[in-house]
Design a protein around this motif. Structure first.
Motif, PDB file in Angstrom:
ATOM      1  N   ASP A   1       0.842  -1.190   0.000  1.00 36.37           N
ATOM      2  CA  ASP A   1       0.000   0.000   0.000  1.00 36.37           C
ATOM      3  C   ASP A   1       0.883   1.248   0.000  1.00 36.37           C
ATOM      4  OD1 ASP A   1       1.097  -0.110   2.481  1.00 36.37           O
ATOM      5  OD2 ASP A   1      -0.767   0.207   3.600  1.00 36.37           O
ATOM      6  N   ARG A   2       0.304   2.385   0.355  1.00 38.73           N
ATOM      7  CA  ARG A   2       1.049   3.636   0.364  1.00 38.73           C
ATOM      8  C   ARG A   2       2.189   3.556   1.385  1.00 38.73           C
ATOM      9  NH1 ARG A   2      -1.478   9.523   2.031  1.00 38.73           N
ATOM     10  NH2 ARG A   2       0.312  10.789   1.390  1.00 38.73           N
ATOM     11  N   HIS A   3       3.364   4.014   0.996  1.00 40.06           N
ATOM     12  CA  HIS A   3       4.572   4.054   1.835  1.00 40.06           C
ATOM     13  C   HIS A   3       5.053   2.655   2.241  1.00 40.06           C
ATOM     14  CE1 HIS A   3       3.945   8.317   1.961  1.00 40.06           C
ATOM     15  NE2 HIS A   3       2.903   8.259   2.783  1.00 40.06           N
ATOM     16  N   TRP A   4       4.684   1.619   1.483  1.00 40.39           N
ATOM     17  CA  TRP A   4       5.070   0.272   1.893  1.00 40.39           C
ATOM     18  C   TRP A   4       6.575   0.059   1.826  1.00 40.39           C
ATOM     19  CZ3 TRP A   4       7.528  -3.372  -1.172  1.00 40.39           C
ATOM     20  CH2 TRP A   4       7.596  -3.108  -2.537  1.00 40.39           C
ATOM     21  N   ARG A   5       7.237   0.700   0.895  1.00 39.82           N
ATOM     22  CA  ARG A   5       8.686   0.512   0.786  1.00 39.82           C
ATOM     23  C   ARG A   5       9.405   1.042   2.032  1.00 39.82           C
ATOM     24  NH1 ARG A   5       7.157   1.601  -4.515  1.00 39.82           N
ATOM     25  NH2 ARG A   5       7.859   0.036  -6.053  1.00 39.82           N
ATOM     26  N   LYS A   6       8.996   2.236   2.479  1.00 36.29           N
ATOM     27  CA  LYS A   6       9.625   2.809   3.671  1.00 36.29           C
ATOM     28  C   LYS A   6       9.376   1.917   4.885  1.00 36.29           C
ATOM     29  CE  LYS A   6       7.554   6.160   5.749  1.00 36.29           C
ATOM     30  NZ  LYS A   6       6.955   7.470   6.083  1.00 36.29           N
ATOM     31  N   SER A   7       8.146   1.447   5.039  1.00 37.41           N
ATOM     32  CA  SER A   7       7.827   0.578   6.160  1.00 37.41           C
ATOM     33  C   SER A   7       8.607  -0.723   6.095  1.00 37.41           C
ATOM     34  CB  SER A   7       6.318   0.282   6.183  1.00 37.41           C
ATOM     35  OG  SER A   7       5.569   1.471   6.326  1.00 37.41           O
ATOM     36  N   LEU A   8       8.729  -1.273   4.891  1.00 42.42           N
ATOM     37  CA  LEU A   8       9.475  -2.523   4.731  1.00 42.42           C
ATOM     38  C   LEU A   8      10.932  -2.334   5.128  1.00 42.42           C
ATOM     39  CD1 LEU A   8       9.121  -5.076   1.881  1.00 42.42           C
ATOM     40  CD2 LEU A   8      11.391  -4.342   2.529  1.00 42.42           C
ATOM     41  N   VAL A   9      11.538  -1.209   4.745  1.00 48.82           N
ATOM     42  CA  VAL A   9      12.940  -0.947   5.097  1.00 48.82           C
ATOM     43  C   VAL A   9      13.102  -0.855   6.606  1.00 48.82           C
ATOM     44  CG1 VAL A   9      14.790   0.756   4.960  1.00 48.82           C
ATOM     45  CG2 VAL A   9      13.530   0.121   2.896  1.00 48.82           C
ATOM     46  N   PHE A  10      12.182  -0.144   7.269  1.00 56.55           N
ATOM     47  CA  PHE A  10      12.271  -0.005   8.725  1.00 56.55           C
ATOM     48  C   PHE A  10      12.192  -1.362   9.404  1.00 56.55           C
ATOM     49  CE2 PHE A  10      10.512   4.536   8.420  1.00 56.55           C
ATOM     50  CZ  PHE A  10      11.792   5.074   8.509  1.00 56.55           C
TER      51      PHE A  10
END
Length: 741
Positions: free
Chosen positions: A484-493
């Motif tokens: 979903d939205r911002h999933w890449r940033k969340s995945l990195v964290f």
């Protein structure tokens, strides 16, 4: 579904229609409903509210008065469960009176209350985390002490990374996302069980370590008590056990006080210590000579890092308790988690800095925190306050495990990985069986390691970071699937947090294996073995209970209810007539002669005087349930089937299955909004008894009987529990229809 339809057609061949069975009922089965969740409102300072009784008034008498919200039932004669009377009185003295028919209303916490209540475990770990790191580094002498600041800085970075990772978990699981739930949803059953094993080990050791550290804080201030440290710790666990078995939680502000007192004590200590260090231009006090007993190498540094990282325990607590916050729940939970991480980093870094500036080294008989307080306050009131606040918050941190351990165990029981008795609440609305298990396990661990924090720490890190690693790995899979939205940033964290947690896990497992980490690893393996065996057994039983079209026991002739009309003047007569069905020459006693309204004397002496109603509480339409229904119908007496659902969705599912089967017998559904089954069922049966006290109610229970007795503990004992609950009522018979597996 096809088998269920086929079984229904077989019933249709041998049973009278549902209308016939319903007209034969001597009672009105519709006695109202339990309150909806929106109607469950707790008292201002409580979490328990009374549930109104079923049904109308009986013989013109008002329903019994209920206690005020949050109150217990009035003192009365002992329940059969509590006999003999001495045991009953002891339970009442220690645990308080059993709660009357009640429903749990969750107490919503605002952030200022949730912060100390849910952060006690994490914040209190600064009382022993820095010292655990120092205990390892001092083995390398002064050279090892020099690594204190770099290792502490790495741990601070790890705290920040894990904290940011759990912010993503809260956003993804706004209804609560513990390691077991996240790992099971995204990685599968076995990783979920491994995560649960890490959590359970963590909670047991949280109690043992927190009690050990709390006792150490007491004995540091009162050295004469050091020889009694094991006894004091066991007594503290016993007190926590008794308090938690009482079940009722008061307002969170009461539990917030020790945490805030500890934070104030630590902030004051850090401020005074840094001010003193500033007066000497932050020049460290020369360390006392420390002889090296080990060489300074990568393994020793890794061991120190793994020991110091135990200061991160309890970070997961807020993500587990998201629904306990006031709306908007997930946003308030994320804000509280951010505050907790900020305070944790500040306290941890401040304590490590003071240890560095004051030249504190581990000392037998006195904790590093006590040495810091002595160094800055002497032995005055502030020193006493610091030690008292430390001991209080550590005991509160142990109590946090008493909240979380039974809930995780209840989730495992719900998923058939633990005995189902752990999913059941006790008289005081607490998961009593899980609380007792935690107390016994923590007490055994505490005694086995002589109540020494340094001996327990090596076991601690493995379970903590095993749960962290699997939870964060599960979140990586979650974001990859969702996108979903911002999933890449969340995945990195989450990937960063998971990687760092895995590094600590491997480090602790390797470097502390011989010091006791092997015990935690063996415990995880044993837990995985036991839970998978339990699930396999439940699956086997489920297969044996699965409906088979030609395995249902039915009579060979058509069955229909035979009804003898009640005596003249008895309220609730199906047709309002007198007693045309009464055999000649037999006197049927009039209920108007009862000594008390709503009570019937047990004066029947011949079969013709007994008027029947068979009640069949049924959970699901499996072979055991069908056998109980067939047995009840074969008696050719009025039959009423009762199903208690723990939610609207479950009620709709059962109703659909009942219609597919053919609706051959009268059904009454009860929806319990507080996930209890026995209490609503007893309440309903008692209401029927008050509606027609002249009837003999026979409660027919399907009961699964194990051929191998060692598996009996895995199955609920509904029949004995109902017998004990219903024994005080007259003219109620409880029998069971066994189904052997």
């Amino acid at each position: 579904m096809d088998v269920l339809r086929g079984v229904g057609r077989e019933w249709q061949r041998v049973s009278a229609g549902c209308d016939v069975w319903r007209r034969a009922l001597p009672v009105d089965p519709d006695l109202g409903s339990l309150p909806s969740p929106a109607q469950i409102t707790p008292a201002r300072f409580g979490r328990v509210v009374p549930v109104s009784p079923f049904g109308p008034t009986v013989l013109g008498t008002p329903p019994p008065r209920l206690p005020p919200a949050g109150a217990a039932e009035e003192e009365g004669p002992p329940s059969p469960v509590d006999r003999p009377r001495g045991i009953y009185r002891l339970r009442r003295l220690l645990l308080g009176p059993a709660l009357a028919s009640t429903a749990i209303a969750r107490e919503r916490m605002r952030k200022l209350v949730a912060l100390p209540v849910l952060s006690a475990d994490a914040l209190s770990s600064v009382a022993y985390g820095p010292e655990a790191m120092l205990v390892v580094l001092v083995l390398a002498g002064s050279a090892g002490i020099g690594y204190t600041i770099p290792i502490a800085a790495t741990i601070v970075f790890l705290m920040l990374a894990i904290g940011v990772s759990y912010r993503q978990t809260i956003r993804a699981y706004p209804h609560g996302g513990g390691s077991y739930i996240v790992a099971s949803d995204n990685l599968g059953r076995v990783p979920g069980l491994v995560a649960a094993a890490g959590l359970m080990t963590d909670y047991i050791l949280t109690v043992a370590v927190s009690i050990a550290a709390g006792v150490a804080a007491i004995t540091s201030a009162l050295p004469s008590l050091d020889s009694s440290s094991v006894l004091i710790g066991v007594a503290a666990i016993a007190v926590l056990l008794a308090c938690n078995l009482r079940g009722i939680r008061q307002a969170g502000a009461i539990f917030a006080a020790p945490t805030y007192a500890f934070v104030i004590a630590m902030v004051a200590l850090i401020a005074v210590g840094l001010a003193d260090a500033g007066d000497r231009n932050f020049d460290p006090v020369p360390d006392a000579p420390a002889g090296a007993t080990e060489g300074l190498g990568i393994l020793l540094v890794m061991r120190a890092f793994a020991s110091g990282a135990t200061a991160m325990t309890g970070i997961e607590a807020i993500s587990n308790a998201v629904p306990a916050f006031k709306p908007v729940e997930w946003r308030n939970a994320r804000t509280t988690l951010t505050w907790m991480i900020g305070i944790l980093v500040t306290l941890f870094a401040g304590i490590v800095a003071l240890i560095h500036f004051d030249g504190i080294l581990p000392r037998s008989g006195e904790t590093a925190l006590s040495q810091l307080a002595h160094s800055n306050y002497g032995s005055g009131p502030m020193y006493v306050y610091t030690q008292a606040a430390t001991a209080a918050v550590l005991l509160l941190a142990a109590n946090t495990a008493f909240n979380d351990f039974p809930r995780v165990l209840s989730l495992l029981a719900r998923d058939d990985h633990a005995p189902r008795l752990f999913a059941r609440m006790g008289d005081r609305l607490a998961f009593s069986n899980g609380i007792i298990l935690l107390s016994v396990a923590a007490g055994l661990v505490y005694v086995a390691f002589d109540g020494r924090t340094a001996s327990l720490i090596p076991l601690y890190a493995v379970g903590v970071f095993l749960a962290f690693s699997l939870s964060q790995a599960g979140m990586v899979v979650h974001w990859w699937r969702l996108r979903d939205r911002h999933w890449r940033k969340s995945l990195v964290f989450n990937a960063t947090g998971g990687f760092l947690s895995a590094v600590v896990l491997v480090t602790a497992g390797i470097t502390k294996f011989t010091e006791g980490a092997w015990v935690a690893l063996v415990a995880v393996g044993a837990f995985l073995l036991v839970t998978t065996r339990i699930r396999r057994h439940y699956d086997t039983v489920a297969a044996a209970l699965r409906l088979q079209r030609h395995a249902i026991e039915l009579p060979r002739r058509t069955i229909a209810p035979r009804v003898a009309a009640p005596a003249e003047g008895v309220e609730g007569s199906p047709d309002g007539s007198g007693s045309p069905g009464t055999p000649e020459g037999r006197e049927v006693r009039d209920p108007e002669a009862f000594h008390e309204p709503g009570e019937a004397e047990e004066t029947e002496e011949v079969p013709e005087e007994i008027r029947h109603l068979s009640l069949v509480p049924i959970e699901t339409l499996d072979r055991a349930g069908m056998r109980a229904l067939a047995y009840a119908a074969s008696l050719e007496q009025p039959v009423l089937v009762v199903h208690v659902s723990t939610g609207v969705r479950e009620a709709e599912t059962f109703r659909e299955h009942w219609r597919l089967w053919g609706d051959h017998l009268p059904l009454q559904e009860l929806v319990s909004p507080y996930r209890a089954v026995i209490a609503p069922l007893v309440n309903y049966i008692e209401a029927l008894h008050h509606q027609r006290p002249d009837l003999t109610l026979t409660v027919i229970l399907p009961e699964v009987v194990m051929r191998q007795r060692r598996y009996s503990a895995l199955h609920g004992r509904t029949a004995p529990r109902l017998r004990r609950a219903l024994r005080p009522l007259r003219k109620i018979v409880v029998t069971s229809v066994p189904f052997h597996v």
